[in-house]
Design a protein around this motif. Structure first.
Motif, mmCIF file in Angstrom:
data_model
loop_
_atom_site.group_PDB
_atom_site.id
_atom_site.type_symbol
_atom_site.label_atom_id
_atom_site.label_comp_id
_atom_site.label_asym_id
_atom_site.label_seq_id
_atom_site.Cartn_x
_atom_site.Cartn_y
_atom_site.Cartn_z
ATOM 1 N N VAL A 22 0.838 -1.194 0.000
ATOM 2 C CA VAL A 22 0.000 0.000 0.000
ATOM 3 C C VAL A 22 0.876 1.249 0.000
ATOM 4 N N VAL A 23 0.803 2.023 -1.079
ATOM 5 C CA VAL A 23 1.592 3.259 -1.168
ATOM 6 C C VAL A 23 0.967 4.329 -0.287
ATOM 7 N N GLU A 24 1.783 4.900 0.595
ATOM 8 C CA GLU A 24 1.336 5.964 1.490
ATOM 9 C C GLU A 24 2.146 7.218 1.165
ATOM 10 N N ASN A 25 1.481 8.211 0.585
ATOM 11 C CA ASN A 25 2.154 9.462 0.203
ATOM 12 C C ASN A 25 2.372 10.324 1.443
ATOM 13 N N ARG A 26 3.636 10.648 1.704
ATOM 14 C CA ARG A 26 3.975 11.536 2.815
ATOM 15 C C ARG A 26 4.934 12.620 2.326
ATOM 16 N N PRO A 27 4.425 13.565 1.541
ATOM 17 C CA PRO A 27 5.299 14.623 1.030
ATOM 18 C C PRO A 27 5.700 15.595 2.137
ATOM 19 N N GLY A 28 6.752 16.334 1.878
ATOM 20 C CA GLY A 28 7.171 17.374 2.813
ATOM 21 C C GLY A 28 8.649 17.326 3.114
ATOM 22 N N ALA A 29 9.219 18.515 3.346
ATOM 23 C CA ALA A 29 10.623 18.680 3.750
ATOM 24 C C ALA A 29 11.573 17.961 2.805
ATOM 25 N N ALA A 30 11.400 18.190 1.499
ATOM 26 C CA ALA A 30 12.286 17.596 0.490
ATOM 27 C C ALA A 30 12.354 16.082 0.639
ATOM 28 N N THR A 31 11.199 15.473 0.859
ATOM 29 C CA THR A 31 10.982 14.021 1.041
ATOM 30 C C THR A 31 11.468 13.506 2.389
ATOM 31 N N ALA A 32 11.990 14.368 3.261
ATOM 32 C CA ALA A 32 12.518 13.916 4.554
ATOM 33 C C ALA A 32 11.425 13.374 5.468
ATOM 34 N N VAL A 33 10.185 13.803 5.300
ATOM 35 C CA VAL A 33 9.095 13.283 6.127
ATOM 36 C C VAL A 33 8.971 11.774 5.934
ATOM 37 N N ALA A 34 8.924 11.343 4.680
ATOM 38 C CA ALA A 34 8.829 9.904 4.395
ATOM 39 C C ALA A 34 10.138 9.194 4.711
ATOM 40 N N ASN A 35 11.258 9.803 4.340
ATOM 41 C CA ASN A 35 12.556 9.160 4.549
ATOM 42 C C ASN A 35 12.830 8.896 6.027
ATOM 43 N N SER A 36 12.550 9.901 6.872
ATOM 44 C CA SER A 36 12.832 9.740 8.298
ATOM 45 C C SER A 36 11.863 8.748 8.939
ATOM 46 N N ALA A 37 10.605 8.735 8.485
ATOM 47 C CA ALA A 37 9.640 7.768 9.022
ATOM 48 C C ALA A 37 10.086 6.340 8.710
ATOM 49 N N ALA A 38 10.613 6.129 7.513
ATOM 50 C CA ALA A 38 11.100 4.797 7.145
ATOM 51 C C ALA A 38 12.323 4.415 7.974
ATOM 52 N N ALA A 39 13.223 5.368 8.163
ATOM 53 C CA ALA A 39 14.445 5.090 8.928
ATOM 54 C C ALA A 39 14.126 4.751 10.380
ATOM 55 N N GLN A 40 13.038 5.322 10.921
ATOM 56 C CA GLN A 40 12.682 5.103 12.323
ATOM 57 C C GLN A 40 11.710 3.948 12.528
ATOM 58 N N ALA A 41 11.270 3.326 11.435
ATOM 59 C CA ALA A 41 10.303 2.225 11.542
ATOM 60 C C ALA A 41 10.959 0.955 12.088
ATOM 61 N N ARG A 42 10.137 0.049 12.596
ATOM 62 C CA ARG A 42 10.659 -1.242 13.037
ATOM 63 C C ARG A 42 11.192 -2.006 11.825
ATOM 64 N N PRO A 43 12.336 -2.638 11.950
ATOM 65 C CA PRO A 43 12.909 -3.374 10.804
ATOM 66 C C PRO A 43 12.289 -4.757 10.636
ATOM 67 N N ASP A 44 10.959 -4.767 10.449
ATOM 68 C CA ASP A 44 10.251 -6.044 10.316
ATOM 69 C C ASP A 44 9.720 -6.272 8.901
ATOM 70 N N GLY A 45 10.010 -5.323 7.985
ATOM 71 C CA GLY A 45 9.594 -5.484 6.594
ATOM 72 C C GLY A 45 8.213 -4.969 6.281
ATOM 73 N N TYR A 46 7.509 -4.428 7.275
ATOM 74 C CA TYR A 46 6.141 -3.970 7.013
ATOM 75 C C TYR A 46 6.045 -2.467 6.782
ATOM 76 N N THR A 47 7.189 -1.782 6.867
ATOM 77 C CA THR A 47 7.281 -0.388 6.443
ATOM 78 C C THR A 47 8.530 -0.260 5.589
ATOM 79 N N LEU A 48 8.326 0.009 4.305
ATOM 80 C CA LEU A 48 9.433 0.166 3.363
ATOM 81 C C LEU A 48 9.352 1.560 2.748
ATOM 82 N N LEU A 49 10.356 1.916 1.972
ATOM 83 C CA LEU A 49 10.438 3.263 1.387
ATOM 84 C C LEU A 49 10.782 3.183 -0.082
#
Length: 323
Positions: free
Chosen positions: A64-91
């Motif tokens: 499921v694609v979840e659009n999280r625009p903002g801060a030169a894509t850092a909103v999505a990038n940082s959310a992915a980096a801080q997600a649990r490394p279980d494979g259910y949040t990718l970027l």
């Protein structure tokens, strides 16, 4: 006593380890969220959704694609980096991962090379170097000669300071040794309107934005920014034919949080390769000026490292600052 306690505890630890391994082996057993740092619409969103749909078929689960625009894509990038490394949040990460550390070092993640796990490459798309038809040039060499004969008189547009097409301009300006004026806009569409009306004379445009203007004759195409020709514009040579070594593209790649287990990386990577080598999808994306690239995790790691170095050096040398 310590050894005896350790031996007694070992059997209790095994089930937890086994459960973790089993969870990795079973991945995915529910929907996977795919973060994207861009709003709906546009080639980045279109490409991500098309690839995710095909990956989902290979994995037997929805992506499921979840659009999280903002801060030169850092909103999505940082959310992915801080997600649990279980494979259910990718970027679905892009070239901004290689640009932001030098251009906006306060944004997170500060170093995507260590804070994310590369899984594979998704696509590359070149920019079209095109000019207003009133400009008396027919190819890149003539454009360079004209710019040298008229220093500071050519207005070159971009979709914004620090955007990849702006960095392509800066790379072109530095490598060709020309003096042109950079005019940043808020998006490529606004810049293209002014190129059509000769308020600016040239720019590197995303292929899907340039195509209508080229077909109408409102602009004249000179070259493409990639080192190879584009399927959709086969008659346009690479800028590199006139400026040795020039290669500036926008790319998309698949990433997970740091520490993503190797079995999940392998399974996600295999599904991604099925998508990026699917003949129907390859042809469909090529019509948009997008070249799907079936590179593995190591290829994605190398590309991120190489571009972080290339764009970082250019940003420092040209003293580029965000708007």
């Amino acid at each position: 006593m310590t050894t005896r306690r350790a031996l007694l505890a070992a059997p209790l630890a095994l089930p937890a380890f086994a459960r973790g391994a089993a969870a990795q082996d079973a991945w995915p057993n529910r929907a996977v969220t795919m973060l994207l740092g861009y709003p709906p619409g546009g080639v980045t969103d279109f490409g991500a959704r098309a690839v995710c749909e095909r990956m989902g078929r290979a994995l037997g689960q929805s992506l499921v694609v979840e659009n999280r625009p903002g801060a030169a894509t850092a909103v999505a990038n940082s959310a992915a980096a801080q997600a649990r490394p279980d494979g259910y949040t990718l970027l679905m990460g892009t070239s901004t991962l290689a640009i932001n550390p030098a251009l906006q070092p306060n944004l997170l993640p500060k170093d995507p090379r260590t804070e994310l796990t590369p899984i594979g490459t998704v696509f590359r798309t070149a920019f079209v170097l095109h000019v207003h038809p009133s400009l008396p040039v027919r190819n890149t060499a003539e454009l360079i000669a004209y710019a040298k004969a008229n220093p500071g008189k050519l207005n070159f547009g971009s979709s914004g300071t620090g955007a990849v097409n702006h960095l392509c301009l800066e790379l072109f300006r530095a490598r060709a040794g020309i003096d042109v004026v950079h005019v940043p806009y808020r998006g490529g569409a606004a810049a293209l309107i002014d190129l059509r009306t000769n308020r600016i004379q040239a720019m590197f445009s995303a292929a899907q934005e340039a195509l209508p203007a080229l077909r109408e004759g409102a602009t004249r195409g000179l070259a493409v920014s990639s080192k190879e020709r584009m399927t959709v514009l086969p008659d346009l040579p690479p800028v590199a034919d006139a400026v040795a070594g020039f290669d500036g593209v926008f790319w998309q790649g698949l990433f997970g949080p740091a520490g993503l287990p190797a079995p999940i990386v392998a399974r996600a990577g295999a599904a991604l390769r099925e998508a990026t080598t699917d003949p129907a999808l390859v042809a469909r994306m090529a019509e948009q000026g997008v070249a799907l690239t079936a590179g593995d995790a190591e290829a994605m790691r190398r590309m991120l490292a190489d571009e972080t170095e290339m764009w970082g050096r250019l940003i420092r040398e040209q003293n580029i600052r965000p708007e």
